[in-house]
Motif scaffolding. Structure first.
Motif, PDB file in Angstrom:
ATOM      1  N   GLU A 190       4.553   6.921  -5.346  1.00 25.49           N
ATOM      2  CA  GLU A 190       4.855   5.352  -5.805  1.00 25.49           C
ATOM      3  C   GLU A 190       3.693   4.314  -5.876  1.00 25.49           C
ATOM      4  N   ASP A 191       3.703   4.626  -7.341  1.00 24.26           N
ATOM      5  CA  ASP A 191       2.574   3.055  -7.464  1.00 24.26           C
ATOM      6  C   ASP A 191       2.734   1.633  -7.199  1.00 24.26           C
ATOM      7  N   PRO A 192       3.024   1.242  -5.585  1.00 23.35           N
ATOM      8  CA  PRO A 192       3.029   0.024  -5.700  1.00 23.35           C
ATOM      9  C   PRO A 192       2.885  -0.808  -6.487  1.00 23.35           C
ATOM     10  N   GLY A 193       1.951  -1.628  -7.563  1.00 25.34           N
ATOM     11  CA  GLY A 193       1.856  -2.684  -8.821  1.00 25.34           C
ATOM     12  C   GLY A 193       0.304  -2.858  -8.480  1.00 25.34           C
ATOM     13  N   ASN A 194       0.815  -3.982  -8.280  1.00 25.51           N
ATOM     14  CA  ASN A 194      -0.541  -4.912  -7.631  1.00 25.51           C
ATOM     15  C   ASN A 194      -0.605  -4.389  -5.656  1.00 25.51           C
ATOM     16  N   GLY A 195       0.990  -3.819  -5.407  1.00 24.51           N
ATOM     17  CA  GLY A 195       0.326  -4.418  -4.158  1.00 24.51           C
ATOM     18  C   GLY A 195      -0.416  -2.788  -3.347  1.00 24.51           C
ATOM     19  N   ARG A 196      -0.345  -3.359  -2.184  1.00 19.93           N
ATOM     20  CA  ARG A 196      -1.327  -2.518  -1.759  1.00 19.93           C
ATOM     21  C   ARG A 196      -0.685  -1.100  -0.722  1.00 19.93           C
ATOM     22  N   LEU A 197      -0.930  -0.267  -1.804  1.00 19.96           N
ATOM     23  CA  LEU A 197      -0.788   1.374  -1.094  1.00 19.96           C
ATOM     24  C   LEU A 197       0.179   1.918   0.062  1.00 19.96           C
ATOM     25  N   LEU A 198      -1.373   1.301   1.111  1.00 21.08           N
ATOM     26  CA  LEU A 198      -0.982   2.026   2.547  1.00 21.08           C
ATOM     27  C   LEU A 198       0.533   0.731   3.026  1.00 21.08           C
ATOM     28  N   ASP A 199       0.672  -0.385   2.404  1.00 20.97           N
ATOM     29  CA  ASP A 199       1.475  -1.591   2.366  1.00 20.97           C
ATOM     30  C   ASP A 199       3.118  -0.631   2.286  1.00 20.97           C
ATOM     31  N   SER A 200       3.016  -0.373   1.258  1.00 19.82           N
ATOM     32  CA  SER A 200       4.190   0.290   0.377  1.00 19.82           C
ATOM     33  C   SER A 200       4.571   1.036   1.596  1.00 19.82           C
ATOM     34  N   PHE A 201       4.398   1.866   2.739  1.00 21.52           N
ATOM     35  CA  PHE A 201       5.080   2.415   3.281  1.00 21.52           C
ATOM     36  C   PHE A 201       5.975   1.630   4.420  1.00 21.52           C
ATOM     37  N   ASP A 202       5.300   0.271   4.296  1.00 20.47           N
ATOM     38  CA  ASP A 202       5.742  -0.242   5.726  1.00 20.47           C
ATOM     39  C   ASP A 202       6.686  -0.911   5.530  1.00 20.47           C
ATOM     40  N   ARG A 203       7.980  -0.253   5.202  1.00 23.25           N
ATOM     41  CA  ARG A 203       9.606  -0.661   4.663  1.00 23.25           C
ATOM     42  C   ARG A 203      10.649   0.180   5.464  1.00 23.25           C
ATOM     43  N   PRO A 204      11.240  -1.189   7.073  1.00 33.13           N
ATOM     44  CA  PRO A 204      12.015  -0.374   7.690  1.00 33.13           C
ATOM     45  C   PRO A 204      13.264   0.252   6.875  1.00 33.13           C
ATOM     46  N   GLN A 205      13.575  -0.346   6.324  1.00 30.41           N
ATOM     47  CA  GLN A 205      14.714  -0.408   5.348  1.00 30.41           C
ATOM     48  C   GLN A 205      14.458   1.193   4.339  1.00 30.41           C
ATOM     49  N   LYS A 206      14.172   1.619   3.967  1.00 32.11           N
ATOM     50  CA  LYS A 206      13.711   2.475   2.921  1.00 32.11           C
ATOM     51  C   LYS A 206      12.998   3.589   4.055  1.00 32.11           C
ATOM     52  N   PHE A 207      12.536   3.912   5.382  1.00 30.22           N
ATOM     53  CA  PHE A 207      12.060   4.799   6.015  1.00 30.22           C
ATOM     54  C   PHE A 207      13.453   5.712   6.260  1.00 30.22           C
ATOM     55  N   ASP A 208      12.464   7.267   5.848  1.00 30.09           N
ATOM     56  CA  ASP A 208      13.117   8.695   6.095  1.00 30.09           C
ATOM     57  C   ASP A 208      12.077   9.257   6.400  1.00 30.09           C
ATOM     58  N   GLY A 209      12.515   9.782   7.816  1.00 28.53           N
ATOM     59  CA  GLY A 209      12.242  10.170   8.872  1.00 28.53           C
ATOM     60  C   GLY A 209      10.843  11.454   8.068  1.00 28.53           C
ATOM     61  N   PHE A 210      12.308  12.587   7.410  1.00 27.45           N
ATOM     62  CA  PHE A 210      11.564  13.641   7.305  1.00 27.45           C
ATOM     63  C   PHE A 210      10.465  13.801   6.061  1.00 27.45           C
ATOM     64  N   GLY A 211      11.073  11.812   4.583  1.00 25.33           N
ATOM     65  CA  GLY A 211      10.467  12.169   3.754  1.00 25.33           C
ATOM     66  C   GLY A 211       8.908  11.633   4.196  1.00 25.33           C
ATOM     67  N   GLN A 212       9.087  10.763   4.266  1.00 23.37           N
ATOM     68  CA  GLN A 212       7.676   9.568   5.388  1.00 23.37           C
ATOM     69  C   GLN A 212       6.681  10.605   6.144  1.00 23.37           C
ATOM     70  N   TYR A 213       7.258  12.001   7.053  1.00 27.77           N
ATOM     71  CA  TYR A 213       6.408  12.837   7.373  1.00 27.77           C
ATOM     72  C   TYR A 213       5.515  13.043   6.409  1.00 27.77           C
ATOM     73  N   GLY A 214       6.783  13.828   5.204  1.00 30.32           N
ATOM     74  CA  GLY A 214       5.741  14.249   4.677  1.00 30.32           C
ATOM     75  C   GLY A 214       4.677  13.634   2.914  1.00 30.32           C
ATOM     76  N   LEU A 215       5.406  12.497   3.009  1.00 25.29           N
ATOM     77  CA  LEU A 215       4.102  11.671   1.857  1.00 25.29           C
ATOM     78  C   LEU A 215       2.977  11.166   3.230  1.00 25.29           C
ATOM     79  N   SER A 216       3.033  11.213   4.914  1.00 22.73           N
ATOM     80  CA  SER A 216       1.589  10.846   5.553  1.00 22.73           C
ATOM     81  C   SER A 216       1.089  12.470   5.140  1.00 22.73           C
ATOM     82  N   LYS A 217       0.994  13.257   5.489  1.00 21.37           N
ATOM     83  CA  LYS A 217       0.015  14.781   4.990  1.00 21.37           C
ATOM     84  C   LYS A 217       0.422  14.529   3.813  1.00 21.37           C
ATOM     85  N   LEU A 218       0.388  13.867   2.411  1.00 20.66           N
ATOM     86  CA  LEU A 218       0.124  13.935   1.277  1.00 20.66           C
ATOM     87  C   LEU A 218      -1.263  12.812   1.755  1.00 20.66           C
ATOM     88  N   LEU A 219      -0.857  12.378   1.802  1.00 22.25           N
ATOM     89  CA  LEU A 219      -1.932  11.576   2.286  1.00 22.25           C
ATOM     90  C   LEU A 219      -3.374  12.327   3.173  1.00 22.25           C
TER      91      LEU A 219
END
Length: 341
Positions: A190-219
């Motif tokens: 997801e394009d974070p706009g003016n925010g930092r891309l790495l910071d856009s993952f650091d959201r406890p309320q949006k954390f999804d273990g399996f989904g975030q694992y896949g995103l880390s591998k995409l990185l």
């Protein structure tokens, strides 16, 4: 070569393709001519599961030295004792490496700089699937299963590059294979706009273990593709390697017992044994050649995650690269990379 496989990307990201590959394909044997005489091999996460079986497979090729990078030296030595009983001739050393600690990564690479003439093959295998949001103790603002694991992998890769380069006595290119997962093939960032891309993952309320694992591998795949553009494959061949679904590993050891039962049941149907899946690491790091530079691989070269062929994916890859170098400036990676080019 993955850059040329855009037409295959959408299909290779489907469950149907991956199910078919898992159930009806067999990992080929390593060609008989393959050998590692007088060479040094490093495998991280090497005391259990895929890492342990990969070390066993490498030892069959008679290397001079195999280094097992492990979080627990005690457990690593217990695993090494088993392998030393099977393979008495090669040296097997156990080195401490915690992929949740930048300090540990730096200490590990400083030891490599002091003690090794050269590394010939590196397989970065360490990984863990977590369902719970966690932060590290080092003061960073990243949850351990996403940014820290990604950044530690990148840091380790950067700091090991000098030891992988050819020398006067060993002119062939080094091999760096970073273990990845098909969980990222159909994902996009997801394009974070003016925010930092790495910071856009650091959201406890949006954390999804399996989904975030896949995103880390995409990185990781985006990083490898960019790194390959500036590293000469005649010096170091870098790629990603995907062992696919594998049974008998401890990858999901942190999930609750109910989910663990479901995962084990699913893997019992489609998962490969570790002895077969780990052979993919050897295909990626020994059998495939320069054509695999910057690519997604198993025993052949496959398409990148499909988002990497889009304009937005390419733009976010560039942002990720810049942010990663900035995030790791404490280790001087930008300066070391410029010096190495």
């Amino acid at each position: 070569m993955s850059a040329q496989l855009e037409k295959q990307a959408s299909y290779e990201a489907t469950f149907a393709h991956n199910f078919r590959k898992q159930v009806f394909s067999r990992v080929p044997a390593i060609p008989a001519r393959t050998e590692l005489a007088w060479k040094t091999v490093l495998v991280t996460g090497a005391n259990v599961g895929l890492g342990f079986e990969a070390v066993r497979n490498f030892l069959r090729l008679r290397p001079k030295l195999v280094i097992m990078g492990v979080r627990s030296v005690e457990k690593g030595e217990a695993a090494a004792a088993v392998l030393r009983g099977e393979f008495p001739d090669p040296r097997i050393e156990v080195w401490e490496l915690d992929m949740e600690s930048f300090r540990s990564v730096q200490a590990f690479t400083e030891r490599a700089e002091r003690e090794l003439d050269r590394l010939h093959v590196v397989v970065l295998n360490a990984g863990l699937g977590k369902l719970k949001y966690e932060r590290v103790e080092e003061g960073g603002c990243h949850e351990v299963s996403i940014q820290v694991n990604y950044l530690a992998t990148v840091l380790l890769s950067f700091l090991l590059l000098p030891k992988l380069r050819p020398t006067a006595s060993s002119s062939e290119p080094g091999r760096l294979s970073i273990v990845n997962s098909g969980a990222c093939l159909g994902l996009s960032l997801e394009d974070p706009g003016n925010g930092r891309l790495l910071d856009s993952f650091d959201r406890p309320q949006k954390f999804d273990g399996f989904g975030q694992y896949g995103l880390s591998k995409l990185l990781v795949m985006m990083f490898v593709a960019t790194l390959a553009q500036i590293i000469d494959p005649k010096e170091v061949i870098v790629n990603c390697t995907d062992p696919g679904a594998t049974k008998g590993t401890s990858f999901f050891r942190s999930v609750n017992w109910i989910m663990g039962l479901g995962v084990r049941a699913f893997l019992s149907i489609i998962g490969r044994p570790t002895k077969d899946a780990s052979r993919i690491y050897l295909h990626s790091s020994l059998v495939l050649g320069e054509e695999s530079h910057g690519s997604w691989t198993d025993w052949i070269i496959r398409a990148w995650p499909k988002t990497m062929y889009t304009q937005q994916g390419q733009q976010l890859s560039e942002r990720l690269w810049d942010e990663t170098l900035e995030e790791l400036k404490f280790a001087g990676v930008r300066e070391k990379l410029q010096k190495a080019l």
